[in-house]
Write an enzyme that holds these catalytic residues in place. Structure first.
Site, short mmCIF file in Angstrom:
data_model
loop_
_atom_site.label_atom_id
_atom_site.label_comp_id
_atom_site.label_asym_id
_atom_site.label_seq_id
_atom_site.Cartn_x
_atom_site.Cartn_y
_atom_site.Cartn_z
N ARG A 178 12.74 1.40 2.34
CA ARG A 178 11.83 2.41 2.92
C ARG A 178 12.71 3.47 3.56
O ARG A 178 13.46 3.17 4.49
CB ARG A 178 10.89 1.77 3.93
CG ARG A 178 10.10 2.79 4.73
CD ARG A 178 8.94 2.18 5.48
NE ARG A 178 7.88 1.77 4.56
CZ ARG A 178 6.64 1.50 4.94
NH1 ARG A 178 6.29 1.58 6.20
NH2 ARG A 178 5.74 1.14 4.05
N HIS A 210 4.91 6.13 -2.84
CA HIS A 210 4.74 4.78 -2.29
C HIS A 210 4.21 3.91 -3.44
O HIS A 210 3.05 3.48 -3.43
CB HIS A 210 3.77 4.83 -1.11
CG HIS A 210 3.79 3.62 -0.23
ND1 HIS A 210 4.58 2.50 -0.48
CD2 HIS A 210 3.09 3.33 0.91
CE1 HIS A 210 4.37 1.60 0.47
NE2 HIS A 210 3.48 2.08 1.31
N GLN A 230 2.45 0.52 -2.93
CA GLN A 230 1.09 0.71 -2.42
C GLN A 230 0.12 0.97 -3.57
O GLN A 230 -0.97 0.41 -3.63
CB GLN A 230 1.07 1.87 -1.43
CG GLN A 230 -0.29 2.15 -0.83
CD GLN A 230 -0.78 1.00 0.04
OE1 GLN A 230 -0.08 0.54 0.92
NE2 GLN A 230 -1.99 0.51 -0.21
N ASP A 267 -5.70 8.67 3.83
CA ASP A 267 -4.49 8.21 4.51
C ASP A 267 -4.33 9.11 5.75
O ASP A 267 -5.03 10.13 5.89
CB ASP A 267 -3.28 8.34 3.55
CG ASP A 267 -1.97 7.84 4.17
OD1 ASP A 267 -2.00 7.14 5.18
OD2 ASP A 267 -0.90 8.17 3.60
N CYS A 326 -4.55 2.96 2.81
CA CYS A 326 -3.32 2.14 2.75
C CYS A 326 -3.04 1.46 4.08
O CYS A 326 -2.35 0.45 4.12
CB CYS A 326 -2.15 3.00 2.33
SG CYS A 326 -1.88 4.43 3.41
N ARG A 337 -1.19 -6.21 -1.37
CA ARG A 337 0.24 -5.84 -1.31
C ARG A 337 1.11 -7.07 -1.58
O ARG A 337 2.15 -6.98 -2.22
CB ARG A 337 0.58 -5.24 0.07
CG ARG A 337 -0.08 -3.90 0.39
CD ARG A 337 0.45 -2.78 -0.51
NE ARG A 337 1.89 -2.72 -0.49
CZ ARG A 337 2.63 -2.06 0.42
NH1 ARG A 337 2.03 -1.38 1.37
NH2 ARG A 337 3.95 -2.05 0.34
#
Ligand code: CP
Ligand code: NVA
Length: 296
Positions: A99, A126, A129, A215, A255, A283
């Site tokens: 990340r 991402h 995700q 988001d 998310c 996830r």
């Protein structure tokens, strides 16, 4: 092979990974210990709850040794150049999840490693995700032929969702304030796969959609812009009225983490058709699927 972008997979490979995620969710025992003896590094230059916990547990349940690499400890680009970090970690690890702030750091590390590098969120994408996102849509209805509306900032999560949705035959509609549209290059790539609508009108995006997604308005690293964005994005909040314009059985996706009352109201986040906790659970299963795909 790396997984830095959703497009590191072909549409057929993406469909295979999503199907594997659904299979692993139904029967986790079938893959228990499947990658035993392998080690994955999990590097985080930014905070995380879902990604950190789900990737660690996924690796552990596959028999791997997950090793947390805190960003402050590694000092990517400050203590040590990304290419040297990559060359060294390649001698220790079988895979590396990262990340990062700048996507270019991910590329610099990955190009110096033989072991697969997995994007756990960058400023550009991402992709892990997006695996969970399309898996969650697939649990509701076939992704192919679905209409998915993303309302808010044209950010990393929107980018990966646009790619994954169109690669699997869904229509994606993205509504953002002017100036906050998704990257034109990603829009063009997504258009090469399927139907993409980019608009500044949230009602147009959501009309009769099968899934409504939002988001945060200010992503990690954009905290200084949060106040200005709250003013500009006011019209893009998913409330009961806007969610009510979607299909009668539409699901709500986010998310997470959510800023309650900002990009989404409590009523929608906690709605009977909100799937955000299933999405977070997915996830775990979808990360097992991508690990199995890359390492088995
Ligand atoms: N959705 C997601 O990536 O959550 P975290 O930032 O908590 O990992
Ligand atoms: N767009 C958000 C997603 C967090 C999971 C961010 O980058 O902070």
């Amino acid at each position: 092979m790396n997984f830095l972008s959703v497009t590191d997979l072909t549409p057929d490979q993406l469909a295979e990974v999503v199907a594997l995620g659904l299979e692993v969710k139904r029967d986790p025992a079938s893959v228990a210990g499947a990658l035993s003896g392998k080690t994955i590094g999990l590097f985080f230059a930014k905070p995380s709850l879902r990604t950190w916990v789900s990737t660690d547990i996924a690796a552990d349940q596959l028999g791997m040794h997950p090793l947390l690499l805190p960003g402050a400890q590694v000092g990517l680009g400050s203590r040590e150049a990304p290419q040297d970090v990559g060359r060294v970690l390649d001698r220790y690890l079988d895979a590396l999840g990262m990340r990062v702030f700048g996507h270019e750091d991910l590329v610099a590390v990955a190009t110096n490693m033989e072991a697969p590098v997995i994007n756990l969120l960058s400023d550009r994408e991402h992709p892990c995700q997006a695996l969970a996102d399309v898996m969650t849509v697939a649990e509701h209805r076939p992704v192919e032929g679905s209409v998915i509306a993303f309302v808010g900032d044209g950010n990393n999560v929107a980018h990966s969702l646009m790619l994954a949705a169109t690669m699997l035959g869904a229509e994606i509609r993205v509504a953002t304030p002017p100036g906050y549209e998704p990257d034109p290059e990603i829009v063009a790539t997504a258009r090469s796969f399927g139907t993409v609508v980019v608009t500044d009108d949230p009602a147009e995006a959501v009309a009769a959609a099968d899934a409504v997604y939002t988001d945060v308005w200010a992503s990690m690293g954009q905290e200084a812009e949060a106040q200005e964005r709250r003013r500009l994005f006011e019209r893009y909040r998913i409330d009961s009225e806007l969610f009510g314009r979607a299909a009668d059985d539409a699901i709500f996706l986010h998310c997470l983490p959510a800023h309650r009352g900002e990009e989404v109201t409590d009523e929608v986040l906690d709605h009977a058709r909100s799937r955000v906790i299933d999405q977070a659970e997915n996830r775990l299963h979808s990360f097992k699927a991508i690990l199995l795909y890359l390492l088995r």
